[in-house]
Design a protein around this motif. Structure first.
Motif, short mmCIF file in Angstrom:
data_model
loop_
_atom_site.label_atom_id
_atom_site.label_comp_id
_atom_site.label_asym_id
_atom_site.label_seq_id
_atom_site.Cartn_x
_atom_site.Cartn_y
_atom_site.Cartn_z
N ALA A 1 69.00 95.08 74.08
CA ALA A 1 70.28 95.57 73.43
C ALA A 1 71.12 94.74 72.68
CB ALA A 1 71.17 96.24 74.45
N ASN A 2 71.72 95.05 71.46
CA ASN A 2 72.23 94.22 70.80
C ASN A 2 73.58 94.52 70.94
OD1 ASN A 2 73.80 92.91 68.83
ND2 ASN A 2 72.51 93.56 67.08
N VAL A 3 74.33 93.72 71.69
CA VAL A 3 75.61 94.16 72.13
C VAL A 3 76.97 94.32 71.24
CG1 VAL A 3 75.56 93.73 74.53
CG2 VAL A 3 76.26 91.80 73.12
N ARG A 4 76.42 93.97 69.87
CA ARG A 4 77.39 93.92 68.80
C ARG A 4 77.51 95.55 68.41
NH1 ARG A 4 75.05 89.56 65.12
NH2 ARG A 4 73.18 90.25 66.49
N GLN A 5 76.58 96.28 68.59
CA GLN A 5 76.57 97.70 68.28
C GLN A 5 76.64 98.71 69.42
OE1 GLN A 5 73.67 98.62 65.91
NE2 GLN A 5 73.62 96.74 64.69
N SER B 1 76.16 101.82 69.50
CA SER B 1 75.18 102.84 69.98
C SER B 1 74.38 101.95 71.22
CB SER B 1 74.30 103.18 68.92
OG SER B 1 73.82 101.96 68.30
N ASP B 2 73.95 100.82 71.25
CA ASP B 2 73.16 100.00 72.14
C ASP B 2 74.06 99.96 73.34
OD1 ASP B 2 71.36 99.73 70.01
OD2 ASP B 2 71.09 97.59 70.46
N CYS B 3 75.34 99.77 73.33
CA CYS B 3 76.08 99.58 74.41
C CYS B 3 76.20 100.86 75.23
CB CYS B 3 77.35 99.17 74.16
SG CYS B 3 77.55 97.32 73.84
N MET C 1 73.01 101.59 76.77
CA MET C 1 72.86 100.54 77.96
C MET C 1 73.45 101.05 79.28
SD MET C 1 74.92 96.86 77.95
CE MET C 1 76.50 97.47 78.37
N VAL C 2 74.80 101.73 78.96
CA VAL C 2 75.71 102.33 80.03
C VAL C 2 74.75 103.58 80.60
CG1 VAL C 2 77.59 103.65 80.52
CG2 VAL C 2 77.69 101.33 79.43
N GLN C 3 74.35 104.31 79.76
CA GLN C 3 73.68 105.47 80.22
C GLN C 3 72.35 105.19 81.14
OE1 GLN C 3 72.33 107.84 76.85
NE2 GLN C 3 73.56 109.61 77.36
N LYS C 4 71.77 104.06 80.53
CA LYS C 4 70.37 103.52 81.44
C LYS C 4 70.72 103.07 82.79
CE LYS C 4 66.19 102.42 81.62
NZ LYS C 4 64.87 103.49 81.91
N CYS C 5 72.08 102.46 82.79
CA CYS C 5 72.32 101.78 84.08
C CYS C 5 72.79 102.87 85.12
CB CYS C 5 73.64 100.87 83.91
SG CYS C 5 73.99 99.90 85.29
N ILE D 1 83.30 95.77 73.05
CA ILE D 1 82.56 96.94 72.70
C ILE D 1 81.80 97.35 74.24
CG2 ILE D 1 80.49 97.88 71.85
CD1 ILE D 1 80.97 96.59 69.17
N THR D 2 81.19 96.25 74.86
CA THR D 2 80.66 96.58 76.27
C THR D 2 81.69 96.91 77.12
OG1 THR D 2 80.88 94.10 76.90
CG2 THR D 2 78.65 94.55 76.01
N SER D 3 82.92 96.26 77.04
CA SER D 3 83.83 96.83 77.94
C SER D 3 84.30 98.39 77.63
CB SER D 3 85.24 95.87 77.95
OG SER D 3 84.87 94.58 78.01
N SER D 4 84.51 98.88 76.44
CA SER D 4 84.90 99.94 76.12
C SER D 4 83.85 100.91 76.64
CB SER D 4 85.42 99.99 74.89
OG SER D 4 84.42 99.75 73.81
N ALA D 5 82.47 100.44 76.62
CA ALA D 5 81.35 101.30 76.88
C ALA D 5 81.44 101.62 78.49
CB ALA D 5 80.07 100.98 76.45
N VAL D 6 81.76 100.53 78.93
CA VAL D 6 81.44 100.49 80.51
C VAL D 6 82.91 101.11 81.25
CG1 VAL D 6 81.65 99.12 82.44
CG2 VAL D 6 79.85 98.79 80.61
N LEU D 7 83.96 100.91 80.63
CA LEU D 7 85.28 101.14 81.59
C LEU D 7 85.39 102.70 81.87
CD1 LEU D 7 87.97 99.01 79.66
CD2 LEU D 7 87.73 99.24 82.23
#
Lengths: 265, 273
Positions: free
Chosen positions: A69-73, A75-77, A80-84, A129-135
């Protein structure tokens, strides 16, 4: 002894090492998390590097998988969350290790807009971005720990490295702000500031020492108050403490793992 | 396998509160511990309960001879000293600068600053000889923020945090790490003994719930785990750091909110006294 992350799921962003085969902070942290019983999702832009970390963990009998994943994007994040969630059903720990150093050594006048955007996006925006995707998933369960890898450069400026310093100062403030915002929701946010480290990422610094790796290591050892550099395991062990329940009353903190570098006059 | 297997530690102020929780945790992690305190009956009872790896040494940490003796006791008993946790200290006086009692001011400064200095002074030669050691000093968030309600305590804790960093710079190259841990609002019976201490801890546990972003009081165990991290080899590159364990407090709520909460806590404690 009970494993300290038993039953927990961690996403490590930047879980591969620079140069693939070395041992960087992200790789060491992922390995330590797995040793302590966590299931670990190994995220990296370089899938080959993440796979190397996977091999190391699996050789030790740990549970993990690699994910590109490119964590700057965003959609990738989100992917990533969905996959996890699909693989492990929950996310307890987000470890943001992704970072770059500026290509150019110099001040404002040596830095163009594209380089500013690149460094700020990789070092700071990626963590947003990763934080807002995971939170949302953490908030739903009312618990979680986010750990951001900053740098002593956040608090101590070095000539020629202004852009790196600015990005890492941003990481520290982002950490404290998120900690304050989500403390009452059961989510803790902390950061680590590594000091002078003996890790693959600093390999390229040897150009400042006439290309002599041993001379670079010797001079960097001397600059540290403990007369040695730190190892990736030092950061990994600090990370383990901060994301584990042992630190459940610690939030908004930025832990220096620097041998005392920041105190140095 | 414990995380402090084979290590010997001295913990001052170990008879109750944060010190006692740390003694219990260190013993559980395989360390041998000398407990130092003025509260002898509490300390002796604790050591009896924890077994032969835990011994009590009655100590006034502001008296140099007693601190020198304490370190010697640990070295004689266990043959080494891997960790010194300078945790003892007394409460400050309330009231402002104009009503400051000078003798009391000196006692507060000595109980934190002088005691921490003495501990480090007398443990350093042994740790240098070993080429290894971890010194942990108890700071406080009031050593970071200016607490005018307890200004002597606040200033003394600032001295502890800064002295920690100075000594870290001196001893780092000998393999000795010096760090502080700064607790926030922790439910302990500090300043009281016996049932009064328990009652105070219970009152604080309730009152502290809303005093910081994490909606519960800090507990002695929270600080003990931080001390464990700093004492263990896992933190072998952490030096000169002040590790804050405060539920996010110094990141903080507004001053108005904090002052309102402080006033209610002080009022309740006064009613208890």
């Amino acid at each position: 002894m009970q494993k300290r992350l038993k039953g927990k799921v961690a996403i490590v962003a930047g879980a591969g090492s620079t140069g693939v085969d070395g041992l960087g902070n992200g790789k060491a942290s992922a390995v330590v998390y797995a040793r302590e019983g966590a299931s670990v999702m190994l995220v990296d832009l370089n899938l080959e590097a993440a796979e190397k970390t996977r091999q190391m963990i699996e050789q030790e009998g740990g549970t993990c998988f690699a994910f590109q994943a490119n964590v700057r994007q965003r959609s990738d994040c989100e992917a990533m969350v969905q996959k996890c969630l699909q693989e492990y059903g929950q996310i307890d720990i987000l470890h943001n290790n992704v970072g770059v150093e500026p290509k150019t050594f110099g001040g404002v006048l040596n830095t163009d807009d594209a380089e500013w955007d690149r460094v700020i996006n990789v070092n700071l925006k990626s963590m947003f971005i990763t934080s807002s995707a995971v939170l949302p998933s953490m908030l739903e369960r009312g618990s979680g720990a986010i750990l951001n890898i900053s740098s002593v450069s956040a608090e101590r400026l070095s000539p020629g490295l202004f852009l790196y310093c600015v990005s890492k100062a941003g990481v520290n403030t982002l950490t404290k702000a998120m900690a304050l915002d989500y403390a009452d929701k059961g989510i803790r946010v902390n950061a680590i500031m590594p000091g002078l480290m003996d890790t693959p990422m600093v390999e390229r610094h040897k150009e400042f020492y006439g290309g002599d790796r041993e001379k670079m290591r010797q001079l960097r050892n001397e600059r540290a108050p403990m007369k040695r550099m730190g190892e990736a395991w030092d950061v990994a062990n600090a990370a383990l403490f901060l994301v584990s329940d042992e630190a459940k009353y610690i939030t908004g903190q930025v832990l220096a793992v620097d041998g005392g570098y920041l105190c140095k006059p | 396998m414990g995380r402090l297997d084979g290590k010997a530690a001295v913990i001052t102020g170990g008879s109750q509160g944060i010190g006692r929780a740390t003694v219990e945790l260190f013993i559980a992690e395989g360390a041998k511990v000398v407990v130092a305190d003025l509260l002898a009956s509490e300390g002796e009872a604790l050591c009896d309960r924890l077994g032969p790896d835990c011994v009590f040494c009655k100590t006034d940490v502001t008296v140099e001879d007693q601190v020198r003796n304490l370190i010697e006791v640990a070295v004689k008993r266990f043959g080494r000293i891997d960790c010194l946790f300078n945790n003892a200290g007394i409460l400050g006086q309330t009231g402002g600068i104009e009503s400051m009692e000078v003798d009391r001011f000196d006692r507060v400064m000595a109980s934190h600053g002088r005691s921490v200095m003495l501990g480090m002074k007398h443990v350093a030669p042994y740790m240098k000889q070993q080429g290894f050691g971890s010194i942990i000093n108890t700071g406080s968030i009031s050593g970071i923020q200016a607490v005018s309600a307890y200004m002597d305590y606040s200033a003394a804790k600032a001295a502890v945090i800064h002295l920690t960093k100075c000594v870290a710079m001196e001893l780092g190259e000998f393999g000795i790490r010096v760090n502080s841990v700064s607790p926030g609002q922790i439910a302990t019976g500090m300043g009281k003994t016996g049932p009064d201490a328990l009652e105070k801890a219970a009152v604080l546990r309730e009152l502290n719930k809303t005093r910081q972003p994490i909606p519960r009081s800090g507990m002695p165990e929270d600080v003990a785990f931080a001390a464990l991290y700093l004492a263990s080899d896992e933190s072998s590159f952490v030096n000169g750091h002040d590790l804050v364990v405060d539920g996010g407090l110094i990141g903080g709520s507004s001053w108005t909110e904090r002052q309102r909460m402080s006033a209610s806590v002080h009022g309740a404690l006064q009613r208890q006294a």
